[in-house]
Design a protein around this motif. Structure first.
Motif, PDB file in Angstrom:
ATOM      1  N   LYS A  66       6.383  -6.242   1.679  1.00 31.34           N
ATOM      2  CA  LYS A  66       4.975  -6.644   1.051  1.00 31.34           C
ATOM      3  C   LYS A  66       3.876  -6.480   2.532  1.00 31.34           C
ATOM      4  N   ASP A  67       3.114  -5.585   1.594  1.00 30.17           N
ATOM      5  CA  ASP A  67       1.790  -6.235   2.943  1.00 30.17           C
ATOM      6  C   ASP A  67       0.581  -6.868   3.011  1.00 30.17           C
ATOM      7  N   GLU A  68       1.789  -7.632   3.901  1.00 28.42           N
ATOM      8  CA  GLU A  68       1.225  -9.145   4.182  1.00 28.42           C
ATOM      9  C   GLU A  68      -0.233  -8.809   4.303  1.00 28.42           C
ATOM     10  N   ASN A  69      -0.395  -8.238   5.572  1.00 30.44           N
ATOM     11  CA  ASN A  69      -1.943  -7.905   6.316  1.00 30.44           C
ATOM     12  C   ASN A  69      -2.923  -7.210   5.391  1.00 30.44           C
ATOM     13  N   ASN A  70      -2.565  -7.129   4.171  1.00 33.71           N
ATOM     14  CA  ASN A  70      -3.837  -6.141   3.631  1.00 33.71           C
ATOM     15  C   ASN A  70      -3.640  -5.177   4.059  1.00 33.71           C
ATOM     16  N   ASN A  99       9.818  -8.096   4.993  1.00 33.47           N
ATOM     17  CA  ASN A  99       9.141  -8.165   3.586  1.00 33.47           C
ATOM     18  C   ASN A  99       8.611  -6.847   3.027  1.00 33.47           C
TER      19      ASN A  99
END
Length: 483
Positions: free
Chosen positions: A237-241, A235
């Motif tokens: 996206k920066d899932e872990n921010n 993904n």
């Protein structure tokens, strides 16, 4: 063209991959690839053996505290003039002797070398485990990079195939328009050249995809790689921010979790123990010993004596003044058979025990040189730890900058693609009604294809940069199980 053995092997593997497209293939996820590599990669297996060696060294260091016990036994034949070990008589004979014994020794004090060697062995186990963990982490990153390369090449190939299909439809429509007299026949030649270029681009993309699959299959140590394929479970996206963290926060977290710092610290402590062990050679050593021995002879023994009838007397001197001879009776020994072996072992046993003190006085500067040599190694370990800390700080800030730049590049490429898509749609409308020639339309289409390729490249580059940043923050690609 001359083809060497390596190229032949590569071509055979690529051919195997090509054949796999005709059969059902297993779709590997990123987590499956990483876990399989951790279980089967040869480099990791070698590191695991290093851990086993460290465990063995620890057992050896522990054994230095225990007594050493050794037994011995011998049997000998003596021919000619020999002294009987049981009677002490010299005579010509053939004799046999047996002896058995046991000895034991233990270090009482050895300058604390055994204690420091044991502590060093325990630190070596920790260091080898850190080395194994670092190897597992490096392999995980390499697998992730190879995995994302495959996904990028797959999407790129998909774009190229779709482009070819579009151009082939355009060719069919253009032929109809040429027959109707709407566009000139020369546009067909441009379009046919474009289709040939599309097919060439597809071939390049297919080769890139096959080679990337081969690289990952070799990294996983797969034996059956013909049906190897991956599935996109990533993904963008920066899932872990992670991008919300500051570089200094990531660096502080990395100092607590990064394996290379822990390994460097363990190596520093090992170097300190090596100095302590070397200094132990300056001190006296005290050891205790105990020995038990017994023996037996297979020769005849003297059981008595009897007068010598052949030579009953012999002169041993004379009386002073009268010169009268002084005689003595002669006797010969009476020999009997050897006593039972077990009785001899019991009668002839002996023991010895004591303490042994060794004081080093002069040894050609070997002890001092060994201490100095280990001190140099200690200083090198200190510098290495400091360098690892500086490298980590630089790597974290570089990874953060790269991830931020990759995100900006990906977002810019996405915006560019949207604009190129709109420009292509507008050009297509003009081309369909005859307001744009084939060359200009092909240019718009090429720009769209390049924008699609750039989005694919920047997407997976951004995903990998995020994985690296998470890696420094202590978030593994997949959890590494403890051994």
């Amino acid at each position: 063209m001359k083809i060497n053995k390596y190229n032949s092997l590569v071509f055979a593997m690529l051919f195997g991959f090509a054949l796999s497209g005709q059969a059902q293939t297993k779709q590997w996820t990123l987590e499956e690839c990483v876990r399989y590599a951790l279980d089967h990669n040869i480099t990791i297996k070698l590191s695991e053996l290093d851990v086993n060696n460290a465990e063995i060294d620890k057992k050896g260091a522990l054994g230095n505290f225990l007594p050493s016990v050794n037994g011995n036994a011998s049997h000998s034949w003596n021919i000619g003039l020999n002294q009987d070990v049981t009677t002490g008589i010299l005579r010509n004979s053939t004799t046999q002797y047996s002896s058995v014994g046991i000895g034991a020794g233990v270090d009482i004090y050895k300058g604390l070398q055994n204690q420091n060697a044991y502590r060093k062995a325990k630190l070596s186990i920790i260091a080898s485990e850190y080395q194994l963990l670092k190897m597992q982490e490096d392999i995980s990153l390499n697998v992730a990079n190879a995995f994302l390369q495959i996904l990028g090449y797959k999407e790129d190939l998909k774009v190229k195939i779709e482009q070819l299909a579009i151009d082939e439809k355009r060719l069919k429509r253009s032929e109809e328009m040429v027959n109707a007299g709407t566009i000139p026949r020369g546009d067909l030649f441009d379009l046919k050249a474009t289709i040939a270029t599309d097919k060439q681009n597809i071939t390049v993309s297919e080769n890139n995809l096959l080679i990337s699959k081969l690289s990952l299959a070799q990294l996983l140590q797969l034996k059956e790689f013909a049906d190897f394929d991956v599935i996109d479970d990533t993904n963008a996206k920066d899932e872990n921010n992670i991008m919300a963290q500051s570089p200094i926060d990531i660096y502080n977290k990395a100092k607590e979790t990064r394996t290379e710092l822990k390994l460097a610290q363990a190596n520093l402590e090992i170097a300190e123990k090596n100095v302590a062990i070397a200094k132990g050679a300056y001190q006296p050593t005290l050891s205790a010993f105990y020995n038990f021995n017994t023996r037996a002879s297979y020769s005849d023994v003297i059981t008595g004596s009897t007068p010598n009838t052949a030579n009953p007397t012999s002169q041993i001197g004379f009386v002073e003044g009268t010169n009268q001879a002084v005689l003595t009776n002669n006797f010969v020994p009476v020999l009997g058979g050897a006593p039972p072996i077990l009785d001899q072992f019991n009668d002839n046993k002996g023991q010895s025990f004591g303490l042994q003190l060794n004081v080093p006085i002069f040894n050609g500067f070997s002890a001092r040189n060994n201490v100095e040599r280990n001190k140099v190694s200690l200083e090198k370990s200190k510098i290495d730890l400091e360098q690892k800390s500086l490298d980590l700080q630089r790597n974290v800030y570089t990874a953060f900058t790269n991830a931020k730049g990759a995100l900006n590049t990906f977002e810019s490429a996405t915006v560019t693609l949207e604009a190129r898509q709109q420009a292509y749609n507008y050009a297509k409308e003009k081309y369909d009604v005859g307001l744009m020639n084939s060359f200009d339309f092909s240019q718009a289409q090429t720009l769209l294809t390049n924008a699609q390729t750039e989005v694919i490249r920047t997407k997976y580059d951004y995903i990998f940069k995020i994985k690296i940043l998470e890696f420094y923050f202590g978030i593994p690609i997949v959890p590494i199980p403890a051994k």
